[in-house]
Structure formats: C-alpha cells, structure tokens
Design an enzyme around this catalytic site. Sequence first.
Site, PDB file in Angstrom:
ATOM      1  CG  ASP A 192      -2.264   0.681   0.959  1.00  0.00           C
ATOM      2  OD1 ASP A 192      -2.275   1.695   0.241  1.00  0.00           O
ATOM      3  OD2 ASP A 192      -3.293   0.217   1.471  1.00  0.00           O
ATOM      4  N   GLY A 213       4.538   1.494  -1.581  1.00  0.00           N
ATOM      5  CA  GLY A 213       4.794   1.819  -2.974  1.00  0.00           C
ATOM      6  C   GLY A 213       3.521   2.102  -3.735  1.00  0.00           C
ATOM      7  CG  ASP A 214       1.824   4.298  -7.700  1.00  0.00           C
ATOM      8  OD1 ASP A 214       1.561   3.587  -8.689  1.00  0.00           O
ATOM      9  OD2 ASP A 214       1.202   5.349  -7.443  1.00  0.00           O
ATOM     10  CG  PHE A 215      -1.386  -0.579  -6.759  1.00  0.00           C
ATOM     11  CD1 PHE A 215      -0.769  -1.029  -5.604  1.00  0.00           C
ATOM     12  CD2 PHE A 215      -2.745  -0.322  -6.721  1.00  0.00           C
ATOM     13  CE1 PHE A 215      -1.481  -1.218  -4.440  1.00  0.00           C
ATOM     14  CE2 PHE A 215      -3.478  -0.511  -5.561  1.00  0.00           C
ATOM     15  CZ  PHE A 215      -2.842  -0.959  -4.416  1.00  0.00           C
ATOM     16  CG  HIS A 235     -13.894  -0.605  -7.286  1.00  0.00           C
ATOM     17  ND1 HIS A 235     -14.871  -0.791  -6.333  1.00  0.00           N
ATOM     18  CD2 HIS A 235     -12.857  -0.034  -6.613  1.00  0.00           C
ATOM     19  CE1 HIS A 235     -14.455  -0.367  -5.168  1.00  0.00           C
ATOM     20  NE2 HIS A 235     -13.242   0.113  -5.318  1.00  0.00           N
TER      21      HIS A 235
END
Length: 347
Positions: A207, A233-235, A253
């Site tokens: 996350d 981190g960032d996806f 979503h």
Amino acid sequence: MTTTEDPQTAPAVDPGPLIRLTIADCAAKALHSGVTLGVFGALAAGPADAAELARRTGTHHRLVPDFLDALVGLGLLRRTAGRYHNSPLAQAYLVPDSPSYLGGFIELTNETLYGTWGRLTEALRSGEPQHLDPDKGGFVGDRHQDPAKMKRFLAGLDAYSDRMGAELARRLDWGRHSSFVDLGGARGNLAAVLVRAHPHLRATCFDLERTRPLFTEHIGGLGLADRVAFAGGDFFTDPVPPADVVVLGHILHGFDTARRRDLLGRVFEAVRPGGTVLVYDRMIDDDRSDPERLLSSLHMRLVSPDGSEYRVADCRAWLRGAGFTDGDAQPLLGTHTLVTAHKEAAA
C-alpha cells in the site's frame, strides 16, 4: 368545476414500490442517527423504555417514540412490554467497542455518500466526478491527513474484513501456497485473518507508504509482525512483491480498463509459477440487471474520473489477457463476486 378520475382509466399498477423507493434514504438516515446518538450502545447492557433511552442518548421526548419504533420496524431494535432492546443484528454489529462493530463504516457513509449522491443530477449532465480522492475513489477523502479519523474508519472496516478474510480462508486450498500479497492491504487486517486461519502462511501488505504507521500499530498490536510485513509503494510504478498468491480486493474498480490490464500484467509477473490471483469487487452481473451492483458502479463514477464496477466476464477476460489460466467466479458474502485464476507451474 371539479372532476373525478374515471376508475376505468386510472393506472392498474400499485404505486407503493415507487413511494418506498422515493423515501428509501429515510431508513438509512435513521440507522445513521441511531449509531451517532449511541442508541445501540445504550442498550447493550439491557432493555430500557423510551424515556430512559432519551435520557441516556440526549434525545428529545417528542421524536423518540416514533424514532425507536421505526428502528424496531427496520429490524434493528425489538420492543417487549414497552421496553426496547437490540436485535441480534444490532447487538452483533452496532455496539461500540465490540470486535465486529461496523459503526465507523456507517458513519463514514453518512459523511460521504449523501453529499456526493446529492449532486447526481449535475454529474449526469456534466459527466464530471463530484468527490475526488486519488487513492480510494473518494471514500476515504482527507482521512489520511487526520490519523484519528483514518484509524476510526479502518477500525470500522476491520469487522468487514474479518468476514471477508474468513471467506477467503476457506475458498482456496492455501495448503498449496506459503505466501500472499494483499494489494491495497491498508493496515493489514485481512492479511491477519488469513495468517491466523493458516499459520504456515506469510503475508505482505502492499500500500502507499503513508499507510505504514497505521499498519505497524495494528499488526504489532495483534502480535503478527513476524508473519505480516508491509511494502510501501505505488501499484503502477513500483514492483509488486513476489508471492504465491496476490489478492486484489476493491482495487480494480478504481481504474479504467487500460490501467486494470496494466495492473493485472504487473500482478502476473509477481505471482510465482503455480500460484493464484484472487480478485473481488462488487462486480456487475454479466446481463447488467442487479440494481445494487449497478448503483455501486455509478458511485465509483461519481467519486473518481475513471473508476466503475465491471462485469464478471470482463474480469475473466483481463486475467486471461495477462497470462493467467481461466479460473472461476463465485458469489462472496452476498454482495461481492470472487474471481480466481491461476499461473501455470513451471515446466
């Protein structure tokens, strides 16, 4: 001159369902007020009459009888010989400080949904989202800047993730796997449920870095710091930690189709050969006929520029496109759909 409508030309359809739909938000507001005023907590220890409840909750005697009896009619309270007590549903989920308390989530919907949905007509005309939050589709809002609010909200969601985790714990043969990653795992509660149900598992919550303090406090308090780790981190810019299983709950979503495909491709690289991906959301049924799922999708469009729910068939197609072998789709908790797919084992 007055005229009387000819009964032969009057509509034969009962307008009752339309009237009930028109005032549906009244029932939700009664629930929100009951939580905010502490009605269910006041009755946790035992029954009370209307006058006593008014004193305990600081409410006015003029409105209390109708309010309490409405809660009875909604199945949240029961009334016996003029005294009120919690229904089993309220006792399980609406008593503060209970492990299954959902009041934080209910208060959050009161704070966020009404203002957003009150602008639905404007949104339908303009096509513009009405409440933006880049991380959580408008549902968390500024709570990351207010740790106390964020903690209260996440605590409210823990009761929900307890049930979701218990379901996921039995839906997969976890004995075949030793590790999993929960994408967007927040403070790690779902991961905690899974590792407690299957003690051989090791978990990672992936996350945003700013979530780490909340995670550290919660997982440390549960005594699971040696089994549930955090990766910040960032996806879309940072590698997804490798694992046997990757869980994506309420993630896809929030994005458009191109980013969903991109993310699932990154997840495919992270899943080890022979591993599994689990995706759950309030997916739209393939013939687009379930109003609750469609309203959930409309909400995502209201609070984000690109998000929406999506059909089960679309999810399965994206997973196949990412390289996963086609798995199956199952109902989950009566409100969600779980799609499972697999990565072939190494030759």
